[in-house]
Design a protein around this motif. Structure first.
Motif, PDB file in Angstrom:
ATOM      1  N   PRO A   1       0.836  -1.205   0.000  1.00 27.75           N
ATOM      2  CA  PRO A   1       0.000   0.000   0.000  1.00 27.75           C
ATOM      3  C   PRO A   1       0.871   1.255   0.000  1.00 27.75           C
ATOM      4  O   PRO A   1       1.625   1.501   0.939  1.00 27.75           O
ATOM      5  N   CYS A   2       0.785   2.028  -1.042  1.00 28.83           N
ATOM      6  CA  CYS A   2       1.629   3.211  -1.200  1.00 28.83           C
ATOM      7  C   CYS A   2       0.941   4.162  -2.180  1.00 28.83           C
ATOM      8  O   CYS A   2       0.525   3.729  -3.261  1.00 28.83           O
ATOM      9  N   TYR A   3       0.829   5.421  -1.805  1.00 29.72           N
ATOM     10  CA  TYR A   3       0.176   6.384  -2.683  1.00 29.72           C
ATOM     11  C   TYR A   3       0.976   6.609  -3.961  1.00 29.72           C
ATOM     12  O   TYR A   3       0.401   6.849  -5.029  1.00 29.72           O
ATOM     13  N   ASP A   4       2.290   6.552  -3.878  1.00 33.38           N
ATOM     14  CA  ASP A   4       3.114   6.735  -5.063  1.00 33.38           C
ATOM     15  C   ASP A   4       2.842   5.616  -6.067  1.00 33.38           C
ATOM     16  O   ASP A   4       2.662   5.863  -7.264  1.00 33.38           O
ATOM     17  N   GLY A   5       2.817   4.388  -5.587  1.00 30.92           N
ATOM     18  CA  GLY A   5       2.499   3.263  -6.456  1.00 30.92           C
ATOM     19  C   GLY A   5       1.094   3.356  -7.015  1.00 30.92           C
ATOM     20  O   GLY A   5       0.855   3.074  -8.191  1.00 30.92           O
ATOM     21  N   ALA A   6       0.156   3.776  -6.165  1.00 23.21           N
ATOM     22  CA  ALA A   6      -1.248   3.869  -6.579  1.00 23.21           C
ATOM     23  C   ALA A   6      -1.444   4.889  -7.691  1.00 23.21           C
ATOM     24  O   ALA A   6      -2.100   4.609  -8.701  1.00 23.21           O
ATOM     25  N   TYR A   7      -0.872   6.079  -7.512  1.00 20.61           N
ATOM     26  CA  TYR A   7      -1.050   7.097  -8.542  1.00 20.61           C
ATOM     27  C   TYR A   7      -0.217   6.805  -9.790  1.00 20.61           C
ATOM     28  O   TYR A   7      -0.589   7.203 -10.897  1.00 20.61           O
ATOM     29  N   GLY A   8       0.877   6.078  -9.623  1.00 21.58           N
ATOM     30  CA  GLY A   8       1.598   5.608 -10.797  1.00 21.58           C
ATOM     31  C   GLY A   8       0.729   4.663 -11.614  1.00 21.58           C
ATOM     32  O   GLY A   8       0.692   4.733 -12.853  1.00 21.58           O
ATOM     33  N   ALA A   9       0.020   3.774 -10.918  1.00 20.69           N
ATOM     34  CA  ALA A   9      -0.899   2.843 -11.588  1.00 20.69           C
ATOM     35  C   ALA A   9      -2.045   3.597 -12.250  1.00 20.69           C
ATOM     36  O   ALA A   9      -2.471   3.261 -13.364  1.00 20.69           O
ATOM     37  N   ILE A  10      -2.550   4.626 -11.586  1.00 16.34           N
ATOM     38  CA  ILE A  10      -3.651   5.421 -12.137  1.00 16.34           C
ATOM     39  C   ILE A  10      -3.209   6.153 -13.403  1.00 16.34           C
ATOM     40  O   ILE A  10      -3.926   6.176 -14.414  1.00 16.34           O
ATOM     41  N   ASN A  11      -2.024   6.759 -13.377  1.00 14.99           N
ATOM     42  CA  ASN A  11      -1.514   7.454 -14.566  1.00 14.99           C
ATOM     43  C   ASN A  11      -1.396   6.504 -15.751  1.00 14.99           C
ATOM     44  O   ASN A  11      -1.731   6.851 -16.889  1.00 14.99           O
ATOM     45  N   THR A  12      -0.912   5.296 -15.472  1.00 16.20           N
ATOM     46  CA  THR A  12      -0.769   4.281 -16.515  1.00 16.20           C
ATOM     47  C   THR A  12      -2.131   3.876 -17.056  1.00 16.20           C
ATOM     48  O   THR A  12      -2.334   3.779 -18.279  1.00 16.20           O
ATOM     49  N   TYR A  13      -3.057   3.640 -16.153  1.00 15.20           N
ATOM     50  CA  TYR A  13      -4.416   3.270 -16.544  1.00 15.20           C
ATOM     51  C   TYR A  13      -5.074   4.353 -17.402  1.00 15.20           C
ATOM     52  O   TYR A  13      -5.715   4.050 -18.417  1.00 15.20           O
ATOM     53  N   LEU A  14      -4.912   5.613 -17.022  1.00 16.64           N
ATOM     54  CA  LEU A  14      -5.521   6.712 -17.767  1.00 16.64           C
ATOM     55  C   LEU A  14      -5.017   6.762 -19.207  1.00 16.64           C
ATOM     56  O   LEU A  14      -5.784   7.035 -20.136  1.00 16.64           O
ATOM     57  N   TYR A  15      -3.740   6.487 -19.375  1.00 19.77           N
ATOM     58  CA  TYR A  15      -3.173   6.484 -20.730  1.00 19.77           C
ATOM     59  C   TYR A  15      -3.780   5.363 -21.571  1.00 19.77           C
ATOM     60  O   TYR A  15      -4.275   5.595 -22.683  1.00 19.77           O
ATOM     61  N   TYR A  16      -3.753   4.153 -21.044  1.00 20.09           N
ATOM     62  CA  TYR A  16      -4.225   3.013 -21.832  1.00 20.09           C
ATOM     63  C   TYR A  16      -5.745   2.990 -21.978  1.00 20.09           C
ATOM     64  O   TYR A  16      -6.263   2.551 -23.014  1.00 20.09           O
ATOM     65  N   ASN A  17      -6.453   3.477 -20.984  1.00 19.53           N
ATOM     66  CA  ASN A  17      -7.908   3.483 -21.043  1.00 19.53           C
ATOM     67  C   ASN A  17      -8.440   4.558 -21.993  1.00 19.53           C
ATOM     68  O   ASN A  17      -9.465   4.363 -22.656  1.00 19.53           O
ATOM     69  N   ASN A  18      -7.740   5.685 -22.076  1.00 19.21           N
ATOM     70  CA  ASN A  18      -8.223   6.796 -22.880  1.00 19.21           C
ATOM     71  C   ASN A  18      -7.582   6.904 -24.264  1.00 19.21           C
ATOM     72  O   ASN A  18      -8.233   7.368 -25.205  1.00 19.21           O
ATOM     73  N   PHE A  19      -6.326   6.493 -24.365  1.00 18.01           N
ATOM     74  CA  PHE A  19      -5.617   6.707 -25.625  1.00 18.01           C
ATOM     75  C   PHE A  19      -5.252   5.407 -26.350  1.00 18.01           C
ATOM     76  O   PHE A  19      -4.767   5.437 -27.473  1.00 18.01           O
ATOM     77  N   LYS A  20      -5.473   4.276 -25.681  1.00 15.26           N
ATOM     78  CA  LYS A  20      -5.304   2.978 -26.313  1.00 15.26           C
ATOM     79  C   LYS A  20      -6.571   2.155 -26.102  1.00 15.26           C
ATOM     80  O   LYS A  20      -6.523   0.936 -25.937  1.00 15.26           O
ATOM     81  N   ARG A  21      -7.690   2.855 -26.084  1.00 19.06           N
ATOM     82  CA  ARG A  21      -8.974   2.224 -25.758  1.00 19.06           C
ATOM     83  C   ARG A  21      -9.289   1.076 -26.721  1.00 19.06           C
ATOM     84  O   ARG A  21      -8.980   1.131 -27.901  1.00 19.06           O
ATOM     85  N   ASN A  22      -9.907   0.064 -26.155  1.00 14.02           N
ATOM     86  CA  ASN A  22     -10.299  -1.150 -26.892  1.00 14.02           C
ATOM     87  C   ASN A  22      -9.119  -1.979 -27.396  1.00 14.02           C
ATOM     88  O   ASN A  22      -9.297  -2.914 -28.166  1.00 14.02           O
ATOM     89  N   LYS A  23      -7.923  -1.645 -26.943  1.00 15.58           N
ATOM     90  CA  LYS A  23      -6.751  -2.398 -27.388  1.00 15.58           C
ATOM     91  C   LYS A  23      -6.269  -3.390 -26.337  1.00 15.58           C
ATOM     92  O   LYS A  23      -5.691  -4.422 -26.664  1.00 15.58           O
ATOM     93  N   TYR A  24      -6.516  -3.071 -25.046  1.00 16.26           N
ATOM     94  CA  TYR A  24      -5.996  -3.916 -23.965  1.00 16.26           C
ATOM     95  C   TYR A  24      -7.077  -4.276 -22.944  1.00 16.26           C
ATOM     96  O   TYR A  24      -7.937  -3.454 -22.613  1.00 16.26           O
TER      97      TYR A  24
END
Length: 260
Positions: free
Chosen positions: A17-40
């Motif tokens: 449990p770490c906020y740095d890890g959590a927001y790193g995961a969120i930043n990654t998710y935002l990229y793939y969910n919004n700009f690589k949508r329907n690909k992964y």
């Protein structure tokens, strides 16, 4: 419409449990969910930093992204195994503790691996959330038919501000004036156990994105004020003794009237 069967598999492994890890995961998710949508198809794997990164891998993935976790001896066989060559791997980290070992031991062993990118801040001026935010925001700018407004709507000023607060605390810089107030309120409003995104991830990520740093600071001021009052009351209502053991070890002993 792209069939779900044609989607690639993406695994986001992050320090928990770490906020740095959590927001790193969120930043990654935002990229793939919004700009690589329907690909992964995206899978989240929260992982404590005592475990090897690839111990979280439970099946074949097309891409694995690790955030705020350092390579360990046990990770090297995964990277050198030819069966995993097709898997693209990105590692975001900033910890001093593994860098020397990486240079002297790990790097020579994995130098032939082509689909591996390590994004590391040797000077520890950026944490995993800051590194990932900058990296994925930059990647958006080279995507065809994506305009600046769309990028700014995803990686917006509020998200950048949150990442700045998290990073300031995580690397121990403490240059932001109200960092302690922010972290106090964040811990109450979004406790770290909620950063387990392995289930209900859309709901939990939405909660982490919804926070307003200015509100956090105001709430944090009251939280710290109440804490100081409680501490003062404890000191006034109890006898506090400094007890010294052998070898110079000391600790505080609190004796209440009920115990006398």
């Amino acid at each position: 419409m792209e069939s779900i069967n044609t989607k690639k598999e993406l695994c986001i492994i992050y320090h928990f449990p770490c906020y740095d890890g959590a927001y790193g995961a969120i930043n990654t998710y935002l990229y793939y969910n919004n700009f690589k949508r329907n690909k992964y198809n995206i899978t989240f794997k929260p992982l404590r930093n005592i475990y090897p990164i690839f111990s979280a891998v439970d099946k074949k993935y097309d891409k694995i992204i690790s955030l705020d976790l350092s390579l360990k001896d046990e990770d090297i066989p995964f990277l050198t195994n030819k069966e995993n060559d097709a898997t693209s791997i990105v590692i975001f980290d900033h910890h001093f503790s593994w860098y020397e070992k990486y240079i002297k031991e790990y790097k020579p062993k994995i130098s032939d691996r082509k689909k591996l990118k390590i994004i590391y801040d040797e000077k520890n001026t950026k944490s995993a959330c800051g590194l990932s935010l900058n990296y994925y925001k930059s990647k958006c700018k080279v995507i065809k038919d994506v305009d600046e407004k769309e990028i700014e709507s995803v990686f917006n000023k509020n998200l950048i501000s949150i990442n700045n607060y998290i990073e300031d605390s995580d690397i121990g810089r403490f240059q932001i004036k109200d960092i302690h107030e922010f972290k106090s309120a964040l811990s109450k409003d979004c406790p770290m156990h909620l950063s387990n995104f392995s289930f209900n991830y859309k709901k939990r990520i939405k909660r982490f994105l919804k926070i307003n740093p200015l509100d956090m600071v105001q709430n944090g001021k009251q939280i710290l004020m109440d804490l100081k009052k409680d501490c003062k009351k404890i000191l006034n209502d109890n006898w506090i003794y400094i007890v010294e053991l052998k070898d110079g070890i000391k600790f505080l002993m609190c004796i209440t009237e009920k115990n006398m």
